[in-house]
Design a protein around this motif. Structure first.
Motif, PDB file in Angstrom:
ATOM      1  N   PHE A  89       0.835  -1.198   0.000  1.00  0.00           N
ATOM      2  CA  PHE A  89       0.000   0.000   0.000  1.00  0.00           C
ATOM      3  C   PHE A  89       0.871   1.250   0.000  1.00  0.00           C
ATOM      4  O   PHE A  89       2.064   1.202   0.291  1.00  0.00           O
ATOM      5  CB  PHE A  89      -0.982   0.002   1.174  1.00  0.00           C
ATOM      6  CG  PHE A  89      -0.344  -0.017   2.539  1.00  0.00           C
ATOM      7  CD1 PHE A  89      -0.204   1.153   3.270  1.00  0.00           C
ATOM      8  CD2 PHE A  89       0.110  -1.200   3.094  1.00  0.00           C
ATOM      9  CE1 PHE A  89       0.369   1.150   4.530  1.00  0.00           C
ATOM     10  CE2 PHE A  89       0.676  -1.221   4.355  1.00  0.00           C
ATOM     11  CZ  PHE A  89       0.813  -0.039   5.072  1.00  0.00           C
ATOM     12  N   ASP A  90       0.245   2.360  -0.322  1.00  0.00           N
ATOM     13  CA  ASP A  90       0.900   3.661  -0.353  1.00  0.00           C
ATOM     14  C   ASP A  90       1.048   4.166   1.078  1.00  0.00           C
ATOM     15  O   ASP A  90       0.057   4.271   1.808  1.00  0.00           O
ATOM     16  CB  ASP A  90       0.039   4.611  -1.183  1.00  0.00           C
ATOM     17  CG  ASP A  90       0.630   6.004  -1.357  1.00  0.00           C
ATOM     18  OD1 ASP A  90       1.488   6.414  -0.547  1.00  0.00           O
ATOM     19  OD2 ASP A  90       0.216   6.680  -2.308  1.00  0.00           O
ATOM     20  N   GLY A  91       2.252   4.501   1.483  1.00  0.00           N
ATOM     21  CA  GLY A  91       2.518   4.956   2.839  1.00  0.00           C
ATOM     22  C   GLY A  91       1.849   6.270   3.202  1.00  0.00           C
ATOM     23  O   GLY A  91       1.762   6.619   4.380  1.00  0.00           O
ATOM     24  N   ALA A  92       1.364   7.023   2.217  1.00  0.00           N
ATOM     25  CA  ALA A  92       0.687   8.295   2.488  1.00  0.00           C
ATOM     26  C   ALA A  92      -0.795   8.112   2.805  1.00  0.00           C
ATOM     27  O   ALA A  92      -1.432   9.019   3.326  1.00  0.00           O
ATOM     28  CB  ALA A  92       0.841   9.228   1.289  1.00  0.00           C
ATOM     29  N   VAL A  93      -1.351   6.935   2.492  1.00  0.00           N
ATOM     30  CA  VAL A  93      -2.770   6.669   2.695  1.00  0.00           C
ATOM     31  C   VAL A  93      -3.030   6.388   4.177  1.00  0.00           C
ATOM     32  O   VAL A  93      -2.295   5.620   4.802  1.00  0.00           O
ATOM     33  CB  VAL A  93      -3.209   5.461   1.834  1.00  0.00           C
ATOM     34  CG1 VAL A  93      -4.622   5.023   2.162  1.00  0.00           C
ATOM     35  CG2 VAL A  93      -3.083   5.790   0.363  1.00  0.00           C
ATOM     36  N   PRO A  94      -4.079   6.974   4.751  1.00  0.00           N
ATOM     37  CA  PRO A  94      -4.401   6.669   6.147  1.00  0.00           C
ATOM     38  C   PRO A  94      -4.856   5.212   6.294  1.00  0.00           C
ATOM     39  O   PRO A  94      -5.713   4.751   5.537  1.00  0.00           O
ATOM     40  CB  PRO A  94      -5.527   7.636   6.502  1.00  0.00           C
ATOM     41  CG  PRO A  94      -5.926   8.315   5.254  1.00  0.00           C
ATOM     42  CD  PRO A  94      -4.967   7.975   4.171  1.00  0.00           C
ATOM     43  N   VAL A  95      -4.253   4.504   7.257  1.00  0.00           N
ATOM     44  CA  VAL A  95      -4.582   3.108   7.513  1.00  0.00           C
ATOM     45  C   VAL A  95      -4.870   2.947   8.998  1.00  0.00           C
ATOM     46  O   VAL A  95      -4.069   3.354   9.838  1.00  0.00           O
ATOM     47  CB  VAL A  95      -3.416   2.170   7.110  1.00  0.00           C
ATOM     48  CG1 VAL A  95      -3.742   0.724   7.463  1.00  0.00           C
ATOM     49  CG2 VAL A  95      -3.084   2.305   5.637  1.00  0.00           C
ATOM     50  N   ASP A  96      -6.017   2.343   9.308  1.00  0.00           N
ATOM     51  CA  ASP A  96      -6.349   2.027  10.690  1.00  0.00           C
ATOM     52  C   ASP A  96      -6.224   0.516  10.854  1.00  0.00           C
ATOM     53  O   ASP A  96      -6.768  -0.249  10.054  1.00  0.00           O
ATOM     54  CB  ASP A  96      -7.770   2.479  11.030  1.00  0.00           C
ATOM     55  CG  ASP A  96      -8.052   2.291  12.503  1.00  0.00           C
ATOM     56  OD1 ASP A  96      -7.378   2.964  13.315  1.00  0.00           O
ATOM     57  OD2 ASP A  96      -8.915   1.472  12.837  1.00  0.00           O
ATOM     58  N   CYS A  97      -5.514   0.083  11.873  1.00  0.00           N
ATOM     59  CA  CYS A  97      -5.254  -1.327  12.116  1.00  0.00           C
ATOM     60  C   CYS A  97      -6.039  -1.804  13.333  1.00  0.00           C
ATOM     61  O   CYS A  97      -5.895  -1.237  14.423  1.00  0.00           O
ATOM     62  CB  CYS A  97      -3.757  -1.533  12.350  1.00  0.00           C
ATOM     63  SG  CYS A  97      -3.299  -3.225  12.768  1.00  0.00           S
ATOM     64  N   ALA A  98      -6.869  -2.831  13.143  1.00  0.00           N
ATOM     65  CA  ALA A  98      -7.612  -3.440  14.245  1.00  0.00           C
ATOM     66  C   ALA A  98      -7.091  -4.861  14.443  1.00  0.00           C
ATOM     67  O   ALA A  98      -7.079  -5.664  13.496  1.00  0.00           O
ATOM     68  CB  ALA A  98      -9.103  -3.459  13.932  1.00  0.00           C
ATOM     69  N   LEU A  99      -6.629  -5.160  15.649  1.00  0.00           N
ATOM     70  CA  LEU A  99      -6.173  -6.514  15.950  1.00  0.00           C
ATOM     71  C   LEU A  99      -7.377  -7.446  15.971  1.00  0.00           C
ATOM     72  O   LEU A  99      -8.430  -7.099  16.508  1.00  0.00           O
ATOM     73  CB  LEU A  99      -5.461  -6.541  17.298  1.00  0.00           C
ATOM     74  CG  LEU A  99      -4.192  -5.680  17.386  1.00  0.00           C
ATOM     75  CD1 LEU A  99      -3.652  -5.677  18.807  1.00  0.00           C
ATOM     76  CD2 LEU A  99      -3.136  -6.165  16.410  1.00  0.00           C
TER      77      LEU A  99
END
Length: 187
Positions: A89-99
């Motif tokens: 993925f593009d490092g500039a895109v906001p990513v939310d990580c849920a365990l």
């Protein structure tokens, strides 16, 4: 050039500012530079939360252990486990990580797009590379050791270890394992 290696247990843990985990940098080029071209690290994620933003960086993410994660990006959601293919993925895109069910350990490859391109894939069995151009090859032995063979030697990479080197054009590299991640980085 010979293989450079590091065991995960020998990498220093750097706590995240948000308290959600730690990162252990395994390798970067140029070594020790804040302005790296590429960087390989393992994150130990203890809490759900957003990823750091890295504009201009191509990112690869692979779950090593734990139940996995759900990554929410603006356009899609991805569920990843230790059996999933690495996710780019593009490092500039906001990513939310849920365990999904407790902490995970994840491998990250980051490459500055204006300087290099990369590929990452899971490896089980035998992989042979005969490059048409020079590139950096890196192998992370995840849950099992890996045997690496090149023009100079054969050696065993222990589980939870990383090996990398620049491979000239026309030089074969062979990796045999039951659980590893194979990375290629081209300038």
């Amino acid at each position: 050039m010979t293989w450079q290696t590091i065991r995960l247990s020998d990498a220093v843990a750097s706590p995240w500012r948000n308290g959600g985990g730690v990162t252990r940098e395994l390798a970067a080029w140029p070594a020790g530079a804040a302005d790296w071209t590429w960087r390989i690290s393992v994150a130990e994620v203890a809490a759900s939360g957003p990823f750091s933003c890295f504009p201009g960086v191509q990112r690869w993410f692979a779950v090593l252990s734990g139940s996995g994660v759900r990554l929410r990006l603006p356009q899609a959601e991805h569920r990843l486990t230790a059996a999933s293919a690495p996710f780019e993925f593009d490092g500039a895109v906001p990513v939310d990580c849920a365990l999904l069910d407790g902490p995970t350990q994840d491998l990250n490859l980051m490459v500055r797009r204006d300087r290099a391109v990369a590929r990452m894939r899971r490896l089980s069995g035998r992989q042979r590379l005969l490059a048409d151009a020079a590139r950096t090859v890196a192998v992370y032995a995840a849950g099992a050791p890996a045997r690496l063979r090149d023009e100079n030697a054969v050696f065993e990479l222990p589980a939870h270890g990383l090996a990398w080197r620049v491979v000239p054009a026309g030089v074969p590299v062979e990796v045999t394992t039951t659980d590893a991640l194979w990375m290629e980085i081209e300038p």
